[in-house]
Design a protein around this motif. Sequence first.
Motif, short mmCIF file in Angstrom:
data_model
loop_
_atom_site.label_atom_id
_atom_site.label_comp_id
_atom_site.label_asym_id
_atom_site.label_seq_id
_atom_site.Cartn_x
_atom_site.Cartn_y
_atom_site.Cartn_z
N ARG A 249 0.83 -1.21 0.00
CA ARG A 249 0.00 0.00 0.00
C ARG A 249 0.86 1.26 0.00
O ARG A 249 0.60 2.21 -0.74
CB ARG A 249 -0.93 0.00 1.22
N VAL A 250 1.90 1.24 0.83
CA VAL A 250 2.79 2.40 0.87
C VAL A 250 3.51 2.57 -0.46
O VAL A 250 3.65 3.69 -0.97
CB VAL A 250 3.81 2.26 2.03
N LEU A 251 3.96 1.47 -1.04
CA LEU A 251 4.62 1.53 -2.34
C LEU A 251 3.67 2.10 -3.39
O LEU A 251 4.06 2.94 -4.21
CB LEU A 251 5.08 0.13 -2.76
N PHE A 252 2.42 1.67 -3.36
CA PHE A 252 1.42 2.18 -4.29
C PHE A 252 1.25 3.69 -4.13
O PHE A 252 1.19 4.43 -5.12
CB PHE A 252 0.08 1.46 -4.04
N MET A 253 1.19 4.16 -2.87
CA MET A 253 1.03 5.58 -2.62
C MET A 253 2.20 6.39 -3.17
O MET A 253 2.02 7.42 -3.81
CB MET A 253 0.91 5.83 -1.11
N VAL A 254 3.41 5.90 -2.94
CA VAL A 254 4.60 6.61 -3.40
C VAL A 254 4.64 6.66 -4.92
O VAL A 254 4.95 7.69 -5.52
CB VAL A 254 5.88 5.96 -2.83
N VAL A 255 4.35 5.52 -5.56
CA VAL A 255 4.35 5.48 -7.02
C VAL A 255 3.32 6.44 -7.59
O VAL A 255 3.59 7.17 -8.57
CB VAL A 255 4.08 4.04 -7.51
N ILE A 256 2.15 6.50 -6.98
CA ILE A 256 1.10 7.42 -7.45
C ILE A 256 1.57 8.87 -7.31
O ILE A 256 1.37 9.70 -8.21
CB ILE A 256 -0.19 7.20 -6.66
N MET A 257 2.19 9.20 -6.18
CA MET A 257 2.69 10.56 -5.97
C MET A 257 3.69 10.97 -7.04
O MET A 257 3.60 12.05 -7.63
CB MET A 257 3.36 10.67 -4.59
N VAL A 258 4.65 10.08 -7.31
CA VAL A 258 5.71 10.40 -8.28
C VAL A 258 5.13 10.49 -9.69
O VAL A 258 5.46 11.41 -10.46
CB VAL A 258 6.83 9.34 -8.20
N ILE A 259 4.25 9.55 -10.05
CA ILE A 259 3.67 9.55 -11.39
C ILE A 259 2.84 10.82 -11.62
O ILE A 259 2.94 11.46 -12.68
CB ILE A 259 2.81 8.29 -11.61
N CYS A 260 2.04 11.19 -10.63
CA CYS A 260 1.21 12.39 -10.79
C CYS A 260 2.06 13.65 -10.86
O CYS A 260 1.74 14.59 -11.62
CB CYS A 260 0.20 12.48 -9.64
N TYR A 261 3.13 13.68 -10.09
CA TYR A 261 4.05 14.83 -10.16
C TYR A 261 4.61 14.96 -11.58
O TYR A 261 4.62 16.04 -12.17
CB TYR A 261 5.17 14.63 -9.15
N LEU A 262 5.09 13.83 -12.13
CA LEU A 262 5.67 13.85 -13.47
C LEU A 262 4.61 14.15 -14.52
O LEU A 262 4.86 14.89 -15.48
CB LEU A 262 6.33 12.50 -13.77
N LEU A 263 3.40 13.59 -14.35
CA LEU A 263 2.34 13.81 -15.33
C LEU A 263 1.94 15.28 -15.40
O LEU A 263 1.69 15.82 -16.48
CB LEU A 263 1.13 12.95 -14.97
N CYS A 264 1.90 15.93 -14.24
CA CYS A 264 1.46 17.33 -14.21
C CYS A 264 2.55 18.29 -14.66
O CYS A 264 2.26 19.27 -15.36
CB CYS A 264 1.01 17.70 -12.79
N TRP A 265 3.80 18.03 -14.27
CA TRP A 265 4.83 19.06 -14.44
C TRP A 265 5.90 18.74 -15.48
O TRP A 265 6.48 19.66 -16.04
CB TRP A 265 5.51 19.31 -13.09
N LEU A 266 6.16 17.46 -15.74
CA LEU A 266 7.22 17.14 -16.70
C LEU A 266 6.90 17.63 -18.11
O LEU A 266 7.78 18.19 -18.78
CB LEU A 266 7.50 15.63 -16.70
N PRO A 267 5.65 17.44 -18.63
CA PRO A 267 5.36 18.00 -19.97
C PRO A 267 5.56 19.50 -20.03
O PRO A 267 6.05 20.03 -21.04
CB PRO A 267 3.88 17.62 -20.18
N TYR A 268 5.23 20.18 -18.93
CA TYR A 268 5.45 21.63 -18.85
C TYR A 268 6.93 21.96 -19.03
O TYR A 268 7.32 22.83 -19.78
CB TYR A 268 4.97 22.07 -17.47
N GLY A 269 7.75 21.23 -18.27
CA GLY A 269 9.20 21.47 -18.32
C GLY A 269 9.80 21.14 -19.68
O GLY A 269 10.64 21.88 -20.19
N ILE A 270 9.37 20.03 -20.27
CA ILE A 270 9.90 19.62 -21.57
C ILE A 270 9.53 20.65 -22.64
O ILE A 270 10.37 21.05 -23.47
CB ILE A 270 9.39 18.22 -21.95
#
Length: 406
Positions: A249-270
Amino acid sequence: MIVSNASLSGCAGVNSALCAGAGEGHLRGGSYRTTLTPTGNLVVAVCLGFIGTFGLMNNLLVLVLFCRYKMLRSPINLLLINISISDLLVCVLGTPFSFAASTQGRWLIGKGGCVWYGFANSLFGIVSLISLAVLSYERYSTMIEPTEADSSNYCKISLGITLTWVYSLIWTLPPLFGWSSYGPEGPGTTCSVDWTAKTANNISYIICLFVFCLIVPFLVIVFCYGKLLCAIRQVSGINASMSRKREQRVLFMVVIMVICYLLCWLPYGIMALLATFGPAGMVTPEASIIPSVLAKTSTVINPVIYVFMNKQFYRCFQALLRCEAPRRGSSIKSSSKVATKAIRGVAVTGPRRTNDFLFMVAYLGQPATTMPRLGPSFEATNDVTKAASSDNNQPVAVSLVAHFDG
């Protein structure tokens, strides 16, 4: 916000007449028309309307819960409130103007409004990003060095919140004083940093902004949550059969946090880097609006991930809907926890030395003030979960609690 935008010059070859008219209108301080088709404007307006509405509702609900239930007013929850406030300000002071521009097909509040919009939304977006990094570091540092006094924690968290705003101002004020500038982005319905100017002044600012406001927070988040996962895995290794579900469950939470961070901000940065270092017209206005909209979705996603997937906040939310007192669970004493099951039944056949982490808690939230501190010289000769026994030759049952803020 750290977004990649293509300024109006980037639409050369797509619709030069519209671009020229837009640029002239902006320079005169008047309104300028978008380069999107009516259908494109409608799609963007619908997306922004959805984001603005649900972002406003989610973040307002977080603030209502925090104000109504005293049990939520813990130090680390103040960081969650700081994130909600910054996201709420985006929904109130940013999204409505870009929504209105999309519905009308033109920017409505002139050059001064464009500069203000770019500054305000950049400030609130960076505050949210840095707060996520500070939150991950606070969880990590609290687990490594649990403290006993809540008063000191409030001071520490308050300092962290202040630093997030100061740090964000450091990186968003320079365009107002000549280091780069704020102007229209993409199709002309939003404003941000001018990513396309090929001057050394502008490029140096964009590189610094990309590194210190996007890459550094991401690295801090990955490092801290990676360390926390390793710590939880270490605890789980003592009795894997009892704690595998919690670890997953904790691993799932961390993966979701990182994926959402990248999904929201990485395209902006690129997109920002492509618009800055790529040839003119490489990033079309139609393409550049997508990262801008994705970045704004963070105002909706952050409350869901960091608050409503948090058991304590969720209990209070249920209580608010039912107009009753929140149900108290085993995790109610801490700021917020996703996993609260105890790992029991670990046999220790004789006295041995241990440390605070293994024999107390793998704690990823507010310090557990009700549990005793175990110093490095502690001898594990009694049961820390039961009354003391005079028979030191019997196996010892050690209870470990791993707390994780969603």
